[in-house]
Design a protein around this motif. Structure first.
Motif, PDB file in Angstrom:
ATOM      1  N   LEU A 134       0.781  -1.133  -0.080  1.00 38.64           N
ATOM      2  CA  LEU A 134      -0.270  -0.035  -0.101  1.00 38.64           C
ATOM      3  C   LEU A 134       0.955   1.195   0.075  1.00 38.64           C
ATOM      4  O   LEU A 134       0.595   2.306  -0.740  1.00 38.64           O
ATOM      5  CB  LEU A 134      -1.008   0.006   1.265  1.00 38.64           C
ATOM      6  CG  LEU A 134      -2.257   0.779   0.923  1.00 38.64           C
ATOM      7  CD1 LEU A 134      -2.931  -0.086  -0.088  1.00 38.64           C
ATOM      8  CD2 LEU A 134      -3.109   0.668   2.266  1.00 38.64           C
ATOM      9  N   LEU A 135       1.912   1.242   0.692  1.00 42.05           N
ATOM     10  CA  LEU A 135       2.922   2.269   0.549  1.00 42.05           C
ATOM     11  C   LEU A 135       3.504   2.563  -0.637  1.00 42.05           C
ATOM     12  O   LEU A 135       3.475   3.737  -1.282  1.00 42.05           O
ATOM     13  CB  LEU A 135       4.155   2.163   1.621  1.00 42.05           C
ATOM     14  CG  LEU A 135       3.682   2.450   3.103  1.00 42.05           C
ATOM     15  CD1 LEU A 135       4.891   1.818   3.779  1.00 42.05           C
ATOM     16  CD2 LEU A 135       3.539   3.820   3.350  1.00 42.05           C
ATOM     17  N   CYS A 136       3.655   1.412  -1.338  1.00 41.77           N
ATOM     18  CA  CYS A 136       4.184   1.629  -2.950  1.00 41.77           C
ATOM     19  C   CYS A 136       3.190   1.872  -3.800  1.00 41.77           C
ATOM     20  O   CYS A 136       3.274   2.850  -4.785  1.00 41.77           O
ATOM     21  CB  CYS A 136       4.740   0.233  -3.388  1.00 41.77           C
ATOM     22  SG  CYS A 136       6.296  -0.380  -2.662  1.00 41.77           S
ATOM     23  N   ALA A 137       1.981   1.716  -3.416  1.00 41.77           N
ATOM     24  CA  ALA A 137       0.798   1.894  -4.266  1.00 41.77           C
ATOM     25  C   ALA A 137       0.642   3.568  -4.263  1.00 41.77           C
ATOM     26  O   ALA A 137       0.249   4.214  -4.975  1.00 41.77           O
ATOM     27  CB  ALA A 137      -0.533   1.436  -3.761  1.00 41.77           C
ATOM     28  N   ALA A 138       0.981   4.130  -2.998  1.00 45.00           N
ATOM     29  CA  ALA A 138       0.653   5.651  -2.856  1.00 45.00           C
ATOM     30  C   ALA A 138       1.655   6.375  -3.650  1.00 45.00           C
ATOM     31  O   ALA A 138       1.157   7.423  -4.306  1.00 45.00           O
ATOM     32  CB  ALA A 138       0.756   5.825  -1.219  1.00 45.00           C
ATOM     33  N   LEU A 139       2.806   5.866  -3.810  1.00 43.89           N
ATOM     34  CA  LEU A 139       3.782   6.592  -4.668  1.00 43.89           C
ATOM     35  C   LEU A 139       3.341   6.327  -5.928  1.00 43.89           C
ATOM     36  O   LEU A 139       3.506   7.228  -6.845  1.00 43.89           O
ATOM     37  CB  LEU A 139       5.200   5.817  -4.276  1.00 43.89           C
ATOM     38  CG  LEU A 139       6.213   6.596  -5.143  1.00 43.89           C
ATOM     39  CD1 LEU A 139       7.662   6.572  -4.083  1.00 43.89           C
ATOM     40  CD2 LEU A 139       6.647   6.057  -6.402  1.00 43.89           C
ATOM     41  N   LYS A 140       2.907   5.269  -6.541  1.00 42.61           N
ATOM     42  CA  LYS A 140       2.536   4.962  -7.797  1.00 42.61           C
ATOM     43  C   LYS A 140       1.414   5.824  -8.084  1.00 42.61           C
ATOM     44  O   LYS A 140       1.211   6.191  -9.487  1.00 42.61           O
ATOM     45  CB  LYS A 140       2.246   3.306  -8.035  1.00 42.61           C
ATOM     46  CG  LYS A 140       3.198   2.710  -8.141  1.00 42.61           C
ATOM     47  CD  LYS A 140       2.886   0.818  -8.287  1.00 42.61           C
ATOM     48  CE  LYS A 140       4.140   0.106  -7.890  1.00 42.61           C
ATOM     49  NZ  LYS A 140       3.499  -1.158  -7.874  1.00 42.61           N
ATOM     50  N   LEU A 141       0.509   6.029  -7.206  1.00 40.40           N
ATOM     51  CA  LEU A 141      -0.732   6.752  -7.483  1.00 40.40           C
ATOM     52  C   LEU A 141      -0.426   8.278  -7.933  1.00 40.40           C
ATOM     53  O   LEU A 141      -0.835   8.979  -8.798  1.00 40.40           O
ATOM     54  CB  LEU A 141      -1.682   6.872  -6.349  1.00 40.40           C
ATOM     55  CG  LEU A 141      -2.527   5.711  -6.135  1.00 40.40           C
ATOM     56  CD1 LEU A 141      -3.568   5.952  -5.143  1.00 40.40           C
ATOM     57  CD2 LEU A 141      -3.147   4.782  -7.179  1.00 40.40           C
ATOM     58  N   GLY A 142       0.702   8.750  -7.226  1.00 36.63           N
ATOM     59  CA  GLY A 142       1.231  10.332  -7.327  1.00 36.63           C
ATOM     60  C   GLY A 142       1.793  10.265  -8.412  1.00 36.63           C
ATOM     61  O   GLY A 142       1.597  11.104  -9.587  1.00 36.63           O
ATOM     62  N   PHE A 143       2.608   9.129  -9.023  1.00 28.81           N
ATOM     63  CA  PHE A 143       3.066   9.161 -10.425  1.00 28.81           C
ATOM     64  C   PHE A 143       2.273   9.141 -11.739  1.00 28.81           C
ATOM     65  O   PHE A 143       2.304   9.647 -12.631  1.00 28.81           O
ATOM     66  CB  PHE A 143       4.235   7.847 -10.223  1.00 28.81           C
ATOM     67  CG  PHE A 143       4.701   7.456 -11.668  1.00 28.81           C
ATOM     68  CD1 PHE A 143       5.703   8.102 -12.521  1.00 28.81           C
ATOM     69  CD2 PHE A 143       4.061   6.072 -12.367  1.00 28.81           C
ATOM     70  CE1 PHE A 143       5.954   7.449 -13.767  1.00 28.81           C
ATOM     71  CE2 PHE A 143       4.331   5.911 -13.435  1.00 28.81           C
ATOM     72  CZ  PHE A 143       5.491   6.498 -14.314  1.00 28.81           C
ATOM     73  N   LEU A 144       1.351   8.359 -11.464  1.00 28.14           N
ATOM     74  CA  LEU A 144       0.281   8.134 -12.296  1.00 28.14           C
ATOM     75  C   LEU A 144      -0.571   9.244 -12.827  1.00 28.14           C
ATOM     76  O   LEU A 144      -1.332   9.495 -13.661  1.00 28.14           O
ATOM     77  CB  LEU A 144      -0.588   6.796 -12.029  1.00 28.14           C
ATOM     78  CG  LEU A 144      -0.125   5.721 -12.092  1.00 28.14           C
ATOM     79  CD1 LEU A 144      -0.753   4.503 -11.638  1.00 28.14           C
ATOM     80  CD2 LEU A 144       0.260   5.192 -13.455  1.00 28.14           C
TER      81      LEU A 144
END
Length: 296
Positions: free
Chosen positions: A184-194
């Motif tokens: 979920l922490l990695c997903a948070a970063l990916k959401l910002g990236f996307l």
């Protein structure tokens, strides 16, 4: 000069206000469902996952208004996971952030439904992001779904439960936490990236993912350390609960000093991943330091 604590506080306020405003429009009377959802998601917390969404997206030129929706979505998933984690069938906790857990404040069935509804609410939010392409929205939904489900957080929670009161290897423990906490922490970063104009840059995505994999594991190690030497009044839950339930933790497998050394090594790995990026990564560097030095 960049002030991490000030930035964290301002973004905490931003996401809290956004979530509060969203709940104003939800009416479930006479059911307490809306109040239970709101209680679970606004109970407090550091808002690390929304912070990751915001600072990553901001660094890459994303709109803060678009990032509000992504940050709220991941915090809703996180809140749902905590509500369910605290249930009698899971960790059976009565306190969360120093306050009664959702099933204590309301009742068990309402807490289950509040978690279910927050999960759906998260994906609803991602569909509503203004002026974002359908391709980006689909990628956001898929990223969050994978991180929250059987390939991520839920798998980690299941592995954690079946590993209680058993001797497991360091590799098995890492697998649990890369899924339970790290996904979920990695997903948070990916959401910002996307949400950013760079959403198709796969080399950038890989570097950011490597950074987040390191801080995600470091976050869990620090949690394990705080369960031993933390202050209950600061943490907001009883210290020593991992020992009481004979859970496998990093201090148990590596010793307290070994766990601290492991967290420091992961911090240095995270910083190395940021060094080659052509952006101002100061907030992400400061976040990595905050994670291994936090006291709650």
């Amino acid at each position: 000069m960049y002030q991490f604590n000030q930035d964290l506080h301002q973004l905490q306020q931003r996401i809290n206000l956004f979530l509060e405003n969203r709940f104003v429009a939800i009416n479930t009377d006479p059911s307490p469902l809306n109040e239970a959802m709101k209680y679970g998601v606004l109970l407090g917390g550091k808002r690390i996952r929304p912070f990751l969404v915001y600072v990553t997206g901001r660094m890459l030129g994303a709109s803060m208004e678009q990032l509000d929706y992504a940050a709220a979505a991941i915090e809703s998933i996180h809140a749902y996971s905590l509500i369910h984690d605290d249930l009698p069938a899971m960790d059976n906790d009565n306190l969360r952030r120093g306050k009664p857990t959702c099933h204590i404040a309301f009742d068990e069935s309402t807490a289950i439904l509040a978690g279910d509804a927050l999960q759906s609410f998260a994906f609803e939010l991602l569909t509503e992001i203004p002026e974002l392409s359908n391709q980006q929205k689909i990628s956001l939904i898929k990223t969050l779904a994978i991180a929250a489900g059987v390939k991520g957080m839920c798998l980690g929670q299941s592995l954690d439960l079946i590993s209680e009161q058993k001797q497991i290897s360091l590799l098995a423990l890492e697998t649990i936490h890369r899924n339970k906490t790290g996904a979920l922490l990695c997903a948070a970063l990916k959401l910002g990236f996307l949400c950013s104009p760079h959403f198709e840059d796969q080399l950038l995505a890989k570097s950011l993912e490597n950074y987040c994999a390191a801080i995600g594991l470091a976050f869990q190690i620090q949690d394990d350390i705080l369960d031993i030497e933390g202050d209950s009044s600061v943490i907001g839950k009883p210290v020593g609960s991992d020992l009481a339930t004979d859970k496998s933790t990093y201090p148990k497998l590596l010793g307290l000093q070994g766990a601290k050394q492991k967290a420091k090594k992961l911090y240095l790995q995270a910083i190395r991943e940021l060094e080659s990026l052509p952006f101002d990564t100061t907030p992400l560097q400061e976040l990595a330091a905050f994670i291994i030095n936090r006291r709650s």
